[in-house]
Write a protein that holds these residues in place. Structure first.
Motif, mmCIF file in Angstrom:
data_model
loop_
_atom_site.group_PDB
_atom_site.id
_atom_site.type_symbol
_atom_site.label_atom_id
_atom_site.label_comp_id
_atom_site.label_asym_id
_atom_site.label_seq_id
_atom_site.Cartn_x
_atom_site.Cartn_y
_atom_site.Cartn_z
ATOM 1 N N ALA A 41 1.498 -4.561 9.339
ATOM 2 C CA ALA A 41 1.649 -3.523 10.194
ATOM 3 C C ALA A 41 0.963 -2.306 9.395
ATOM 4 C CB ALA A 41 3.198 -3.124 10.313
ATOM 5 N N ILE A 42 0.826 -2.177 8.198
ATOM 6 C CA ILE A 42 0.416 -1.075 7.481
ATOM 7 C C ILE A 42 -1.253 -1.214 7.621
ATOM 8 C CG2 ILE A 42 -0.077 -0.091 4.981
ATOM 9 C CD1 ILE A 42 2.965 -0.516 4.356
ATOM 10 N N GLU A 43 -1.450 -2.476 7.627
ATOM 11 C CA GLU A 43 -2.900 -2.829 7.444
ATOM 12 C C GLU A 43 -3.843 -2.597 8.921
ATOM 13 O OE1 GLU A 43 -3.772 -6.326 5.517
ATOM 14 O OE2 GLU A 43 -3.284 -5.522 3.392
ATOM 15 N N ASN A 44 -2.910 -2.592 9.792
ATOM 16 C CA ASN A 44 -3.116 -2.262 11.224
ATOM 17 C C ASN A 44 -3.251 -1.034 11.605
ATOM 18 O OD1 ASN A 44 -4.103 -5.021 11.805
ATOM 19 N ND2 ASN A 44 -1.891 -5.800 11.969
ATOM 20 N N SER A 45 -2.570 0.033 10.800
ATOM 21 C CA SER A 45 -2.276 1.430 10.928
ATOM 22 C C SER A 45 -3.640 1.984 10.733
ATOM 23 C CB SER A 45 -1.209 1.950 10.390
ATOM 24 O OG SER A 45 0.120 1.290 10.570
ATOM 25 N N GLU A 46 -3.984 3.119 11.490
ATOM 26 C CA GLU A 46 -5.405 4.100 11.170
ATOM 27 C C GLU A 46 -4.777 5.062 10.092
ATOM 28 O OE1 GLU A 46 -7.976 6.013 13.741
ATOM 29 O OE2 GLU A 46 -7.406 4.376 15.153
ATOM 30 N N THR A 47 -3.563 5.469 10.084
ATOM 31 C CA THR A 47 -3.115 6.318 9.068
ATOM 32 C C THR A 47 -1.610 5.571 8.429
ATOM 33 O OG1 THR A 47 -1.597 7.510 10.853
ATOM 34 C CG2 THR A 47 -3.809 8.482 10.631
ATOM 35 N N ILE A 48 -1.443 6.553 7.600
ATOM 36 C CA ILE A 48 -0.183 6.349 6.652
ATOM 37 C C ILE A 48 0.375 7.381 5.792
ATOM 38 C CG2 ILE A 48 -1.869 5.561 4.733
ATOM 39 C CD1 ILE A 48 0.402 3.366 4.110
ATOM 40 N N ASP A 49 1.518 7.615 5.740
ATOM 41 C CA ASP A 49 1.959 8.831 4.964
ATOM 42 C C ASP A 49 1.788 8.925 3.669
ATOM 43 O OD1 ASP A 49 4.747 8.216 3.548
ATOM 44 O OD2 ASP A 49 4.707 6.886 5.393
ATOM 45 N N ASP A 50 1.513 9.998 3.023
ATOM 46 C CA ASP A 50 1.214 9.983 1.728
ATOM 47 C C ASP A 50 1.952 9.516 0.820
ATOM 48 O OD1 ASP A 50 -1.035 11.542 2.491
ATOM 49 O OD2 ASP A 50 -0.102 13.582 2.281
ATOM 50 N N ALA A 51 3.317 9.394 0.986
ATOM 51 C CA ALA A 51 3.960 8.681 -0.005
ATOM 52 C C ALA A 51 4.130 7.458 -0.061
ATOM 53 C CB ALA A 51 5.441 9.139 0.503
ATOM 54 N N LYS A 52 3.967 6.542 1.229
ATOM 55 C CA LYS A 52 3.612 5.413 1.109
ATOM 56 C C LYS A 52 2.248 4.982 0.742
ATOM 57 C CE LYS A 52 5.565 1.616 2.706
ATOM 58 N NZ LYS A 52 6.677 1.066 1.873
ATOM 59 N N LEU A 53 1.380 5.780 1.017
ATOM 60 C CA LEU A 53 -0.097 5.708 0.362
ATOM 61 C C LEU A 53 -0.095 5.546 -0.909
ATOM 62 C CD1 LEU A 53 -3.199 5.110 1.111
ATOM 63 C CD2 LEU A 53 -3.460 7.652 1.039
ATOM 64 N N GLU A 54 0.740 6.484 -1.688
ATOM 65 C CA GLU A 54 0.977 6.489 -3.184
ATOM 66 C C GLU A 54 1.272 5.262 -3.878
ATOM 67 O OE1 GLU A 54 0.305 8.271 -6.905
ATOM 68 O OE2 GLU A 54 0.045 9.478 -4.848
ATOM 69 N N GLU A 55 2.254 4.797 -2.958
ATOM 70 C CA GLU A 55 2.996 3.541 -3.533
ATOM 71 C C GLU A 55 1.950 2.271 -3.388
ATOM 72 O OE1 GLU A 55 6.916 2.300 -1.794
ATOM 73 O OE2 GLU A 55 7.214 4.496 -1.336
ATOM 74 N N VAL A 56 1.273 2.162 -2.267
ATOM 75 C CA VAL A 56 0.315 1.259 -2.065
ATOM 76 C C VAL A 56 -0.755 1.237 -3.168
ATOM 77 C CG1 VAL A 56 -1.338 0.182 -0.454
ATOM 78 C CG2 VAL A 56 1.088 0.917 0.551
ATOM 79 N N ALA A 57 -1.098 2.495 -3.236
ATOM 80 C CA ALA A 57 -2.370 2.417 -4.341
ATOM 81 C C ALA A 57 -1.747 2.196 -5.614
ATOM 82 C CB ALA A 57 -2.620 4.177 -4.320
ATOM 83 N N LYS A 58 -0.848 2.549 -6.218
ATOM 84 C CA LYS A 58 -0.472 2.111 -7.336
ATOM 85 C C LYS A 58 -0.135 0.667 -7.465
ATOM 86 C CE LYS A 58 3.686 3.052 -10.550
ATOM 87 N NZ LYS A 58 4.658 3.654 -10.916
ATOM 88 N N ALA A 59 0.326 -0.168 -6.348
ATOM 89 C CA ALA A 59 0.506 -1.484 -6.476
ATOM 90 C C ALA A 59 -0.823 -2.217 -6.367
ATOM 91 C CB ALA A 59 1.107 -1.803 -5.335
ATOM 92 N N LEU A 60 -1.848 -1.393 -5.658
ATOM 93 C CA LEU A 60 -3.392 -1.974 -5.928
ATOM 94 C C LEU A 60 -4.206 -1.691 -7.147
ATOM 95 C CD1 LEU A 60 -4.216 -1.503 -2.073
ATOM 96 C CD2 LEU A 60 -4.005 -3.822 -3.261
#
Length: 138
Positions: A41-60
């Motif tokens: 669902a996240i990968e199909n979203s055009e936008t993502i909130d900054d907190a979640k983006l921070e978590e995903v970025a850290k994991a990647l």
């Protein structure tokens, strides 16, 4: 017609970076403590909130800005600009530089060959000795 550019598709960028990291959705989900369906669902979203983006970025292993500004063209440009080939026969090939001294490997193989020959000679001596015992026993 509008001259405004469309915002980047953050979910697609996350998907591409995850694929470049050779990571499956399940692995990213496990790193974030969520389900594979949530990652989808996240990968199909055009936008993502900054907190979640921070978590995903850290994991990647990237920065949130890296996800926001990701483009395939930039990656290809980096690859093209950092590839060096000093050999004209390998224009589009990978330039391989061994991390070992090839002469050391040759010497190592020669020593290994000598040890094998010594073992072979010893085996032949043992076989001759055994056959001599059999012949004397008759």
């Amino acid at each position: 017609m509008s001259t405004l550019s469309r915002p980047k598709h953050i979910g697609r960028n996350i998907s591409r970076i995850r694929e470049l990291r050779d990571m499956k959705q399940e692995a990213l989900a496990q790193a974030l403590g969520t389900s594979q369906q949530t990652i989808s669902a996240i990968e199909n979203s055009e936008t993502i909130d900054d907190a979640k983006l921070e978590e995903v970025a850290k994991a990647l292993g990237v920065t949130p800005e890296g996800i926001k500004n990701y483009s395939d063209e930039n990656i290809l440009s980096i690859i093209n600009n950092t590839f060096n080939s000093h050999d004209s026969s390998t224009l589009n090939a990978v330039n391989f530089q061994p991390t070992f001294n090839p002469l050391d490997k040759v010497v190592e193989l020669y020593q290994e060959k000598e040890k094998l020959y010594e073992r072979l000679i010893q085996t032949e001596k043992d076989k001759v000795e055994y056959l001599e015992k059999i012949v004397k026993g008759k």
